[in-house]
Design a protein around this motif. Structure first.
Motif, PDB file in Angstrom:
ATOM      1  N   TYR A 169       0.852  -1.329  -0.128  1.00 27.37           N
ATOM      2  CA  TYR A 169      -0.029   0.146  -0.271  1.00 27.37           C
ATOM      3  C   TYR A 169       0.812   1.224   0.016  1.00 27.37           C
ATOM      4  N   ALA A 170       1.937   1.055  -0.385  1.00 24.83           N
ATOM      5  CA  ALA A 170       2.981   2.517  -0.499  1.00 24.83           C
ATOM      6  C   ALA A 170       2.127   3.460  -1.615  1.00 24.83           C
ATOM      7  N   PRO A 171       2.226   4.750  -1.110  1.00 23.64           N
ATOM      8  CA  PRO A 171       1.437   5.604  -2.056  1.00 23.64           C
ATOM      9  C   PRO A 171       2.464   6.291  -3.217  1.00 23.64           C
ATOM     10  N   PHE A 172       3.439   5.630  -3.790  1.00 28.80           N
ATOM     11  CA  PHE A 172       4.442   5.994  -4.506  1.00 28.80           C
ATOM     12  C   PHE A 172       4.016   5.716  -5.871  1.00 28.80           C
ATOM     13  N   ASP A 173       4.122   7.046  -6.785  1.00 26.52           N
ATOM     14  CA  ASP A 173       4.086   6.699  -8.353  1.00 26.52           C
ATOM     15  C   ASP A 173       5.478   6.551  -8.894  1.00 26.52           C
ATOM     16  N   ILE A 174       5.455   5.940  -9.882  1.00 29.88           N
ATOM     17  CA  ILE A 174       6.872   5.430 -10.410  1.00 29.88           C
ATOM     18  C   ILE A 174       6.906   5.468 -12.028  1.00 29.88           C
ATOM     19  N   GLU A 175       8.181   5.834 -12.777  1.00 29.99           N
ATOM     20  CA  GLU A 175       8.163   5.897 -14.011  1.00 29.99           C
ATOM     21  C   GLU A 175       9.821   5.704 -14.392  1.00 29.99           C
ATOM     22  N   ILE A 176       9.991   4.999 -15.487  1.00 26.34           N
ATOM     23  CA  ILE A 176      11.257   4.944 -15.529  1.00 26.34           C
ATOM     24  C   ILE A 176      12.234   6.170 -15.808  1.00 26.34           C
ATOM     25  N   GLU A 177      11.782   7.148 -16.283  1.00 25.18           N
ATOM     26  CA  GLU A 177      12.460   8.523 -16.357  1.00 25.18           C
ATOM     27  C   GLU A 177      12.869   8.655 -14.974  1.00 25.18           C
ATOM     28  N   MET A 178      12.236   8.215 -13.986  1.00 27.68           N
ATOM     29  CA  MET A 178      13.114   8.738 -12.533  1.00 27.68           C
ATOM     30  C   MET A 178      14.577   8.274 -12.253  1.00 27.68           C
ATOM     31  N   LEU A 179      14.842   7.185 -13.095  1.00 25.85           N
ATOM     32  CA  LEU A 179      15.856   6.352 -12.884  1.00 25.85           C
ATOM     33  C   LEU A 179      16.976   6.848 -13.922  1.00 25.85           C
ATOM     34  N   ARG A 180      16.715   7.835 -14.598  1.00 28.75           N
ATOM     35  CA  ARG A 180      17.731   8.282 -15.546  1.00 28.75           C
ATOM     36  C   ARG A 180      19.136   8.262 -14.829  1.00 28.75           C
ATOM     37  N   GLY A 181      20.152   7.815 -15.413  1.00 32.93           N
ATOM     38  CA  GLY A 181      21.444   7.841 -14.991  1.00 32.93           C
ATOM     39  C   GLY A 181      22.091   6.769 -14.040  1.00 32.93           C
ATOM     40  N   TRP A 182      21.242   5.725 -14.178  1.00 32.85           N
ATOM     41  CA  TRP A 182      21.204   4.396 -13.187  1.00 32.85           C
ATOM     42  C   TRP A 182      21.059   3.215 -14.297  1.00 32.85           C
ATOM     43  N   PHE A 183      20.810   3.450 -15.566  1.00 29.66           N
ATOM     44  CA  PHE A 183      20.508   2.440 -16.446  1.00 29.66           C
ATOM     45  C   PHE A 183      21.121   2.716 -17.900  1.00 29.66           C
ATOM     46  N   PHE A 184      21.148   1.666 -18.589  1.00 23.69           N
ATOM     47  CA  PHE A 184      21.421   1.836 -20.113  1.00 23.69           C
ATOM     48  C   PHE A 184      20.555   0.979 -20.865  1.00 23.69           C
ATOM     49  N   ARG A 185      20.472   1.173 -22.055  1.00 22.49           N
ATOM     50  CA  ARG A 185      19.448  -0.068 -22.982  1.00 22.49           C
ATOM     51  C   ARG A 185      20.288  -0.594 -23.933  1.00 22.49           C
ATOM     52  N   PRO A 186      20.701  -1.807 -23.678  1.00 15.23           N
ATOM     53  CA  PRO A 186      21.702  -2.415 -24.634  1.00 15.23           C
ATOM     54  C   PRO A 186      21.001  -3.227 -25.859  1.00 15.23           C
ATOM     55  N   THR A 187      19.528  -3.104 -25.573  1.00 19.60           N
ATOM     56  CA  THR A 187      18.802  -3.617 -26.845  1.00 19.60           C
ATOM     57  C   THR A 187      17.925  -2.659 -27.544  1.00 19.60           C
ATOM     58  N   GLY A 188      18.162  -1.540 -26.986  1.00 19.76           N
ATOM     59  CA  GLY A 188      17.235  -0.399 -27.745  1.00 19.76           C
ATOM     60  C   GLY A 188      16.068   0.024 -26.795  1.00 19.76           C
ATOM     61  N   SER A 189      15.394  -0.824 -26.218  1.00 19.56           N
ATOM     62  CA  SER A 189      14.410  -0.710 -25.240  1.00 19.56           C
ATOM     63  C   SER A 189      14.566  -1.463 -23.582  1.00 19.56           C
ATOM     64  N   ASN A 190      15.137  -2.635 -23.624  1.00 17.62           N
ATOM     65  CA  ASN A 190      15.451  -3.209 -22.441  1.00 17.62           C
ATOM     66  C   ASN A 190      16.315  -2.404 -21.459  1.00 17.62           C
ATOM     67  N   LEU A 191      16.022  -2.521 -20.247  1.00 16.07           N
ATOM     68  CA  LEU A 191      17.039  -1.894 -19.381  1.00 16.07           C
ATOM     69  C   LEU A 191      18.220  -2.838 -18.609  1.00 16.07           C
ATOM     70  N   GLN A 192      19.196  -2.080 -18.204  1.00 13.87           N
ATOM     71  CA  GLN A 192      20.136  -2.665 -17.502  1.00 13.87           C
ATOM     72  C   GLN A 192      20.884  -1.788 -16.483  1.00 13.87           C
ATOM     73  N   TYR A 193      21.223  -2.236 -15.434  1.00 16.05           N
ATOM     74  CA  TYR A 193      21.621  -1.300 -14.206  1.00 16.05           C
ATOM     75  C   TYR A 193      23.316  -0.837 -14.766  1.00 16.05           C
ATOM     76  N   LEU A 194      23.476   0.219 -14.350  1.00 20.07           N
ATOM     77  CA  LEU A 194      24.653   1.034 -14.714  1.00 20.07           C
ATOM     78  C   LEU A 194      24.961   1.937 -13.590  1.00 20.07           C
ATOM     79  N   SER A 195      26.160   1.692 -12.809  1.00 20.95           N
ATOM     80  CA  SER A 195      26.648   2.674 -11.853  1.00 20.95           C
ATOM     81  C   SER A 195      27.584   3.732 -12.255  1.00 20.95           C
ATOM     82  N   LYS A 196      27.566   4.902 -12.011  1.00 20.27           N
ATOM     83  CA  LYS A 196      28.549   5.911 -12.610  1.00 20.27           C
ATOM     84  C   LYS A 196      29.832   5.829 -12.009  1.00 20.27           C
ATOM     85  N   ASN A 197      29.813   4.930 -10.996  1.00 24.67           N
ATOM     86  CA  ASN A 197      31.117   4.384 -10.328  1.00 24.67           C
ATOM     87  C   ASN A 197      31.975   3.871 -10.997  1.00 24.67           C
ATOM     88  N   THR A 198      31.587   2.929 -11.799  1.00 23.01           N
ATOM     89  CA  THR A 198      32.271   1.979 -12.754  1.00 23.01           C
ATOM     90  C   THR A 198      32.680   2.560 -14.010  1.00 23.01           C
TER      91      THR A 198
END
Length: 186
Positions: free
Chosen positions: A97-126
């Protein structure tokens, strides 16, 4: 979760009430949640209420982002995941029941799209701290980027304060596709 269980008002979280809610069912001998830990958490994920120094308004977007980064690490570190599937997994990490709205754009800077649409985690530290090497690595991971997706990975290297698109054009190409700008290697 404790604040939700005690029906605390997320727009007016008091330090003592929040501390009591978090510690309600904790064994006091091994309790890591001191008053200072609770205060630090409120400072990081909330804003002080102007008329009360001991009161915070929870920034639900920051909390949702924190859960999203954890979900990316858990579900999209080893392989990519379709966005719709990731959204379901991300939502499942929240307390019930957490009242949080989510959308992919909130996580920009934490993922890349290796196949054009799918997401994969990427840390700036690496990523390399050298500008040219960072762009090289980013284009190795993904040959084309939306301007909005690549900007968070390189903005910290923009030490001269240039507009972000001007800065990116020093190291990459930009072309317009519809209403979007696509960034690719030179």
């Amino acid at each position: 979760m404790s604040a939700m269980a005690e029906s605390l008002d997320f727009s007016r979280l008091k330090l003592d009430e929040t501390f009591d809610a978090v510690n309600k069912d904790m064994d006091q001998d091994s309790n890591p949640y001191t008053r200072e830990v609770i205060k630090t958490t409120l400072e990081k994920y909330g804003k002080r209420v102007k008329d009360d120094d001991d009161c915070w308004q929870l920034d639900q977007k920051k909390v949702a982002e924190w859960y999203g980064i954890r979900a990316l690490r858990k579900y999209a570190s080893q392989s990519s995941i379709p966005p719709a599937e990731f959204l379901i997994k991300w939502k499942s990490t929240f307390p019930p029941y957490a009242p949080f709205d989510i959308e992919i754009e909130m996580l920009r800077g934490w993922f890349f799209r290796p196949t054009g649409s799918n997401l994969q985690y990427l840390s700036k530290n690496t990523l390399p701290s050298d500008i040219k090497e960072r762009f090289k690595m980013l284009f190795k991971l993904q040959s084309q980027w939306d301007m909005d997706d690549i900007a968070p990975f390189v903005e910290e290297l923009n030490t001269k304060g240039l507009k972000i698109d001007v800065f990116i054009m020093k190291y990459a190409r930009k072309r317009r596709v519809g209403k979007k700008f696509i960034i690719s290697s030179r």
